[in-house]
Design a protein around this motif. Structure first.
Motif, PDB file in Angstrom:
ATOM      1  N   ASP A   4     -32.739   7.780  12.879  1.00 49.80           N
ATOM      2  CA  ASP A   4     -34.143   8.194  12.825  1.00 49.80           C
ATOM      3  C   ASP A   4     -35.073   6.986  12.747  1.00 49.80           C
ATOM      4  N   ASP A   5     -34.678   6.003  11.934  1.00 48.54           N
ATOM      5  CA  ASP A   5     -35.541   4.845  11.700  1.00 48.54           C
ATOM      6  C   ASP A   5     -35.570   3.880  12.880  1.00 48.54           C
ATOM      7  N   TYR A   6     -34.410   3.701  13.527  1.00 48.99           N
ATOM      8  CA  TYR A   6     -34.298   2.631  14.511  1.00 48.99           C
ATOM      9  C   TYR A   6     -34.128   3.083  15.960  1.00 48.99           C
ATOM     10  N   LEU A   7     -33.765   4.336  16.179  1.00 49.72           N
ATOM     11  CA  LEU A   7     -33.546   4.794  17.550  1.00 49.72           C
ATOM     12  C   LEU A   7     -34.576   5.803  18.038  1.00 49.72           C
ATOM     13  N   LYS A   8     -35.089   6.628  17.146  1.00 51.35           N
ATOM     14  CA  LYS A   8     -36.029   7.655  17.574  1.00 51.35           C
ATOM     15  C   LYS A   8     -37.380   7.110  18.034  1.00 51.35           C
ATOM     16  N   PRO A   9     -37.890   6.060  17.378  1.00 51.74           N
ATOM     17  CA  PRO A   9     -39.189   5.541  17.845  1.00 51.74           C
ATOM     18  C   PRO A   9     -39.098   5.056  19.286  1.00 51.74           C
ATOM     19  N   PRO A  10     -40.190   5.131  20.043  1.00 47.86           N
ATOM     20  CA  PRO A  10     -40.200   4.591  21.411  1.00 47.86           C
ATOM     21  C   PRO A  10     -39.804   3.115  21.402  1.00 47.86           C
ATOM     22  N   LEU A  11     -39.261   2.650  22.509  1.00 46.00           N
ATOM     23  CA  LEU A  11     -38.771   1.276  22.585  1.00 46.00           C
ATOM     24  C   LEU A  11     -39.861   0.268  22.212  1.00 46.00           C
ATOM     25  N   ALA A  12     -41.078   0.495  22.660  1.00 53.37           N
ATOM     26  CA  ALA A  12     -42.164  -0.444  22.337  1.00 53.37           C
ATOM     27  C   ALA A  12     -42.366  -0.547  20.821  1.00 53.37           C
ATOM     28  N   GLN A  13     -42.222   0.575  20.135  1.00 50.76           N
ATOM     29  CA  GLN A  13     -42.367   0.562  18.679  1.00 50.76           C
ATOM     30  C   GLN A  13     -41.184  -0.150  18.027  1.00 50.76           C
ATOM     31  N   GLN A  14     -39.982   0.058  18.542  1.00 49.68           N
ATOM     32  CA  GLN A  14     -38.805  -0.638  18.018  1.00 49.68           C
ATOM     33  C   GLN A  14     -38.989  -2.147  18.117  1.00 49.68           C
ATOM     34  N   ILE A  15     -39.479  -2.588  19.270  1.00 52.20           N
ATOM     35  CA  ILE A  15     -39.695  -4.024  19.490  1.00 52.20           C
ATOM     36  C   ILE A  15     -40.744  -4.562  18.539  1.00 52.20           C
ATOM     37  N   ARG A  16     -41.842  -3.836  18.384  1.00 53.23           N
ATOM     38  CA  ARG A  16     -42.918  -4.285  17.499  1.00 53.23           C
ATOM     39  C   ARG A  16     -42.429  -4.358  16.045  1.00 53.23           C
ATOM     40  N   GLU A  17     -41.721  -3.338  15.594  1.00 50.87           N
ATOM     41  CA  GLU A  17     -41.260  -3.307  14.208  1.00 50.87           C
ATOM     42  C   GLU A  17     -40.212  -4.385  13.956  1.00 50.87           C
ATOM     43  N   ARG A  18     -39.361  -4.664  14.949  1.00 54.51           N
ATOM     44  CA  ARG A  18     -38.376  -5.736  14.799  1.00 54.51           C
ATOM     45  C   ARG A  18     -39.088  -7.088  14.634  1.00 54.51           C
ATOM     46  N   ALA A  19     -40.124  -7.308  15.431  1.00 51.97           N
ATOM     47  CA  ALA A  19     -40.900  -8.542  15.312  1.00 51.97           C
ATOM     48  C   ALA A  19     -41.591  -8.626  13.954  1.00 51.97           C
ATOM     49  N   GLU A  20     -42.110  -7.508  13.471  1.00 48.26           N
ATOM     50  CA  GLU A  20     -42.775  -7.503  12.169  1.00 48.26           C
ATOM     51  C   GLU A  20     -41.808  -7.858  11.052  1.00 48.26           C
ATOM     52  N   ARG A  21     -40.570  -7.329  11.129  1.00 51.29           N
ATOM     53  CA  ARG A  21     -39.576  -7.651  10.103  1.00 51.29           C
ATOM     54  C   ARG A  21     -39.240  -9.141  10.124  1.00 51.29           C
ATOM     55  N   MET A  22     -39.078  -9.704  11.310  1.00 56.84           N
ATOM     56  CA  MET A  22     -38.753 -11.123  11.401  1.00 56.84           C
ATOM     57  C   MET A  22     -39.924 -11.981  10.926  1.00 56.84           C
TER      58      MET A  22
END
Length: 288
Positions: free
Chosen positions: A143-161
């Motif tokens: 739910d946290d990492y696969l359900k969001p659209p790919l663009a959101q996954q990329i943005r959130e990954r960058a935010e975590r880093m």
């Protein structure tokens, strides 16, 4: 569940250098509380099992502090030397990564016999409850990492880093942040391979535990906990190699653009981790 145990023992040390924890010593001193509390999410042990587990955990933690932590201090010294010399290169990062992997493998080998003993003592109801808990955890990650659209996954990954790097180097410059976003964008659907491989591992783990009284169960757990890379899916194996290479490239580029204040803060943070470990009573006793 048991994979988290070994990760807690090592990643609360080596990988905390990049995880942003400011109270390493406090966390390490409380592993005897943190680990059982964490495992409670996956395994409901009875009184006898809890007593055995707590005694065994104390033995493992004593072993870890006296035999493993001195090597972690050396590792931190080598890491800091890279920063001081402004020699954060791909080759140097590969070496530090291999050293970290070796440390993780050492812990995995140490705890595997205890893991086998614990799992063989579970009843069918406990195994089912553990299976349900792992499945629930997997669904949450999906739910946290696969359900969001790919663009959101990329943005959130960058935010975590960005958050991790900010914690250790001060806020990143605009160009450094752009490099982080480019890194995240290049990883694309890496979440899919990561979660897919996690599901693959969990399925094999539960299948092995369901056959915990078989003669080859210790060997199966050895593979699951120590030689886990041999069980990776082909997709994740390829994705992991790309991800590891991309992470090294990112760190090299960010450090190449780093300012003197950023490097000073990184050195100070590494110093604090080292000092926290050196202040541990168990390590002092081992060195006396």
């Amino acid at each position: 569940m048991l994979r988290r145990l070994k990760l807690l023992l090592v990643l609360l040390t080596l990988s905390l250098v990049l995880a942003g924890c400011n109270r390493v010593g406090l966390a390490y001193r409380n592993l005897d509380v943190i680990i059982p509390w964490t495992l409670n999410d996956y395994l409901d042990m009875n009184a006898g099992q809890k007593s055995w587990f707590n005694d065994t955990l104390k033995e493992h933690l004593a072993w870890h502090c006296t035999t493993q932590l001195p090597g972690y201090l050396d590792w931190l010294d080598r890491l800091q030397q890279m920063v001081d010399d402004n020699q954060v290169t791909d080759a140097a990062l590969q070496t530090r990564t291999q050293e970290a992997k070796h440390a993780i493998a050492e812990v995995a080998r140490e705890i595997t016999p205890s893991a086998v003993e614990l799992l063989q003592g579970l009843d069918d109801e406990q195994v089912q409850a553990m299976s349900d808990a792992l499945a629930k955890d997997l669904r949450k990650r999906q739910d946290d990492y696969l359900k969001p659209p790919l663009a959101q996954q990329i943005r959130e990954r960058a935010e975590r880093m960005n958050k991790r790097l900010d914690s250790w180097m001060r806020p990143l410059s605009a160009s450094q942040q752009q490099r982080v976003m480019a890194w995240s964008d290049a990883l694309g659907e890496q979440n899919t391979e990561w979660i897919g491989n996690r599901a693959h591992w969990q399925a094999q783990f539960i299948e092995a535990v369901q056959q915990r009284h078989s003669a080859d169960f210790p060997q199966k757990m050895q593979q699951l906990l120590v030689d886990r890379e041999s069980l990776w899916t082909p997709e994740y194996r390829a994705a992991y190699a790309r991800t590891e290479s991309a992470a090294r490239s990112l760190l090299v580029d960010v450090m190449a653009e780093s300012t003197k204040p950023q490097r000073q803060k990184l050195t100070q943070k590494i110093d604090k981790v080292r000092n926290d470990f050196q202040a541990l009573k168990c390590l002092k006793s081992a060195q006396s």
